[in-house]
Design a protein around this motif. Structure first.
Motif, mmCIF file in Angstrom:
data_model
loop_
_atom_site.group_PDB
_atom_site.id
_atom_site.type_symbol
_atom_site.label_atom_id
_atom_site.label_comp_id
_atom_site.label_asym_id
_atom_site.label_seq_id
_atom_site.Cartn_x
_atom_site.Cartn_y
_atom_site.Cartn_z
ATOM 1 N N THR A 40 0.844 -1.193 0.000
ATOM 2 C CA THR A 40 0.000 0.000 0.000
ATOM 3 C C THR A 40 0.882 1.247 0.000
ATOM 4 O O THR A 40 1.960 1.253 0.614
ATOM 5 C CB THR A 40 -0.923 0.058 1.239
ATOM 6 N N PRO A 41 0.441 2.320 -0.645
ATOM 7 C CA PRO A 41 1.270 3.535 -0.696
ATOM 8 C C PRO A 41 1.472 4.189 0.654
ATOM 9 O O PRO A 41 2.503 4.823 0.892
ATOM 10 C CB PRO A 41 0.511 4.438 -1.660
ATOM 11 N N ASP A 42 0.502 4.047 1.565
ATOM 12 C CA ASP A 42 0.690 4.669 2.873
ATOM 13 C C ASP A 42 1.666 3.889 3.740
ATOM 14 O O ASP A 42 2.165 4.414 4.731
ATOM 15 C CB ASP A 42 -0.652 4.857 3.596
ATOM 16 N N LEU A 43 1.961 2.646 3.373
ATOM 17 C CA LEU A 43 3.025 1.925 4.059
ATOM 18 C C LEU A 43 4.385 2.318 3.495
ATOM 19 O O LEU A 43 5.392 2.328 4.196
ATOM 20 C CB LEU A 43 2.818 0.421 3.913
ATOM 21 N N LEU A 44 4.405 2.671 2.195
ATOM 22 C CA LEU A 44 5.642 3.171 1.583
ATOM 23 C C LEU A 44 6.026 4.514 2.171
ATOM 24 O O LEU A 44 7.181 4.778 2.479
ATOM 25 C CB LEU A 44 5.449 3.293 0.072
ATOM 26 N N ASP A 45 5.033 5.376 2.346
ATOM 27 C CA ASP A 45 5.260 6.746 2.807
ATOM 28 C C ASP A 45 4.658 6.913 4.193
ATOM 29 O O ASP A 45 3.711 7.650 4.393
ATOM 30 C CB ASP A 45 4.630 7.731 1.811
ATOM 31 N N ILE A 46 5.205 6.209 5.157
ATOM 32 C CA ILE A 46 4.665 6.286 6.510
ATOM 33 C C ILE A 46 5.553 7.162 7.366
ATOM 34 O O ILE A 46 6.779 7.089 7.276
ATOM 35 C CB ILE A 46 4.521 4.877 7.143
ATOM 36 N N LEU A 47 4.941 7.998 8.191
ATOM 37 C CA LEU A 47 5.727 8.744 9.166
ATOM 38 C C LEU A 47 6.345 7.752 10.144
ATOM 39 O O LEU A 47 5.658 6.875 10.662
ATOM 40 C CB LEU A 47 4.840 9.735 9.930
ATOM 41 N N VAL A 48 7.625 7.870 10.384
ATOM 42 C CA VAL A 48 8.328 6.896 11.212
ATOM 43 C C VAL A 48 7.969 7.148 12.667
ATOM 44 O O VAL A 48 8.362 8.147 13.260
ATOM 45 C CB VAL A 48 9.852 7.011 11.019
ATOM 46 N N THR A 49 7.200 6.252 13.229
ATOM 47 C CA THR A 49 6.763 6.401 14.615
ATOM 48 C C THR A 49 7.056 5.126 15.383
ATOM 49 O O THR A 49 7.237 4.059 14.822
ATOM 50 C CB THR A 49 5.246 6.689 14.685
ATOM 51 N N SER A 50 7.049 5.246 16.692
ATOM 52 C CA SER A 50 7.311 4.074 17.516
ATOM 53 C C SER A 50 6.066 3.209 17.669
ATOM 54 O O SER A 50 6.163 2.036 18.003
ATOM 55 C CB SER A 50 7.808 4.513 18.893
#
Length: 521
Positions: A130-140
């Motif tokens: 999914t594109p939102d997994l490609l461009d995910i804000l890196v969070t804990s």
């Protein structure tokens, strides 16, 4: 493998029109025509943190295409824009570089060719579905921005994700390097500028004009190639080791930070990724520049010579006062008001993803309206008086919050007449005083504009002080329910807290204007 999802030939970009909000789809050349006519209201697939990367991409790309064609005005037709974009990729006249999917030995949009077209070494990575997994804000945790929510993805979902990741990504870990236009991998690429009234097309063309006007200065000041520099960094093969020098780049270069290739199984697009041993732009050069790359939207901290870094507090009012009026940051070209800008309806817009150590602290965006007098002084760069007025207001809020904190701490310490409060009282006072400052932050620039525009600024400021005192007292009274429960302690604590609060207002040590007002009353 054939080329699929061509941005030059297929209307893949979904929009809503300004006239009535009806949906419309455009090719990339067609989108430029629509932006020039300011007929677009928004992009429904664009996620908030992708707004600045998308805007910057459109501005940089259009500026490079117009410069190469020797034009100072936007092309009137889709065909002319298409020809101008193809002129940026002369080695790929069939448009492979503008397709989301292309043979792996050729460039695809925002994806560098793989040497020999061999991606077998990438086989150990799990495809990104999914594109939102490609461009995910890196969070804990998976709660700052939910992952894998776009189950039915369209091509423009992947388009926006690619641009955001490749041009604004920080450093999340080994083998995944951040972009050159930020101060280190734990920082961010902020976007500050002026938003004129109208749709996104108005701001797009304003910034394209600024880019064209700043081109020579940027090349001279930052050592870019004034002509025939590398403009699109996804065109040349990348083995994960080679890197460009800044001196080889066009002033408006569009970079890529990751090795990615999109593939398709029937109509389902997926992304394959692998790591690199270094960034696409020379590591040591990027490190020494500290994000000071001439970016049109990035403020530069003058003393340290580095780009603005945005923390988890985002664009709070203290930070914005400094960025708008203070002397410590060099304003980027897009933030400077020009003679040709509208006389009314201008807004300062600030956007950024807050950086952190292998994480991000959320997306932040703020819009601040510019009143006529503020516009005039910003345009002639006479901001000393504005800075003094705004700074005094920042100090006044701090004083009022301090008084509120003392009064609430008194409440939670059972009304004891002392200044050394218990840790429990301090913690509770922090909890209740913080929202007060956040509320003042939200109204800060509206109130500031009212004072600056007024013919009687002292009267306006006094009115603000009185209303701020009322709001602080409301917060104090709302804290009563969390105070002592027994009857004797409750009444004593409340009375002591109110006495501490009102005594402070009248003491002259908090806001002298209020002290004088109460005496006159």
């Amino acid at each position: 493998m054939t080329c699929r999802y061509s941005l030059l030939n297929e209307p893949l970009i979904r929009t809503r029109l300004a006239a009535d909000g009806s949906p419309a789809r455009y090719t990339l050349p067609g989108l430029f025509v629509a932006l020039a006519g300011d007929t677009i209201r928004d992009f429904p697939a664009l996620r908030p943190h992708q707004r600045h990367p998308w805007h910057a991409f459109l501005v940089q790309l259009a500026a490079m295409a117009l410069h190469k064609a020797g034009q100072s005005q936007p092309f009137a037709s889709e065909a002319d824009w298409k020809a101008a974009l193809l002129a940026l990729t002369p080695d790929y006249p069939d448009g492979e570089a503008w397709c989301l999917i292309a043979p792996h030995n050729k460039p695809a949009f925002m994806q560098a060719p793989v040497p020999d077209g061999n991606i077998s070494e990438w086989g150990n990575t799990t495809p990104t579905s999914t594109p939102d997994l490609l461009d995910i804000l890196v969070t804990s945790k998976n709660h700052d921005l939910k992952q894998e929510r776009i189950r039915t993805a369209y091509p423009d979902d992947w388009l926006f994700a690619l641009i955001s990741l490749q041009t604004a990504a920080p450093f999340p870990g080994r083998g995944n390097y951040g972009v050159a236009r930020m101060n280190g991998g734990s920082s961010s690429r902020p976007g500050l500028g002026i938003d004129p009234p109208g749709g996104p097309g108005r701001r797009w063309w304003r910034d394209v004009r600024i880019a064209l006007a700043e081109r020579i200065t940027m090349a001279d000041d930052f050592g870019y190639a004034a002509e025939e520099g590398v403009s699109l960094l996804w065109l040349a093969p990348w083995d994960g080791k080679s890197a460009y020098s800044f001196t080889a780049l066009d002033p408006f270069f569009i970079e890529i930070s990751r090795r990615i290739r999109l593939v398709a199984d029937d109509e389902l697009i997926k992304a394959l990724r692998t790591t690199s041993t270094g960034p696409r732009i020379a590591k040591e050069e990027s490190k020494s520049r500290k994000g000071n790359t001439g970016d049109l939207w990035t403020p530069i901290e003058i003393a340290a010579g580095k780009s603005l870094g945005v923390s988890g507090t985002g664009f709070h009012y203290k930070r914005m006062v400094e960025l708008l009026f203070g002397p410590n940051y060099k304003k980027p070209p897009a933030q400077i008001i020009a003679q040709g800008d509208d006389t009314e309806g201008l807004t300062v817009i600030a956007r950024a993803i807050a950086g952190g150590q292998s994480t991000t602290d959320g997306y932040h965006e703020r819009r601040i309206p510019i009143s006529p007098k503020v516009r005039q002084r910003l345009m002639v760069r006479d901001t000393d008086e504005l800075a003094a007025t705004a700074t005094q207001r920042v100090q006044d809020i701090a004083k009022m919050r301090g008084l509120l904190w003392t009064a609430t701490a008194t409440l939670f310490d059972n009304g004891a007449a002392k200044d050394k409060f218990s840790d429990s009282a301090k913690d509770k006072a922090n909890i209740f005083s913080k929202p007060f400052e956040q509320a003042e932050d939200a109204r800060f620039f509206d109130e500031l504009n009212a004072e600056i525009e007024s013919d009687d600024p002292d009267k306006v400021r006094l009115g603000w002080h009185l209303s701020m005192a009322e709001r602080a007292e409301t917060v104090l009274r709302n804290a009563f329910h969390a105070g002592p429960r027994s009857s004797e302690q409750r009444y004593r604590a409340r009375a002591a807290a109110l006495s501490r609060f009102h005594g402070g207002l009248r003491s002259g040590n908090v806001l002298p204007s209020l002290t004088q007002h109460y005496r006159e009353q």
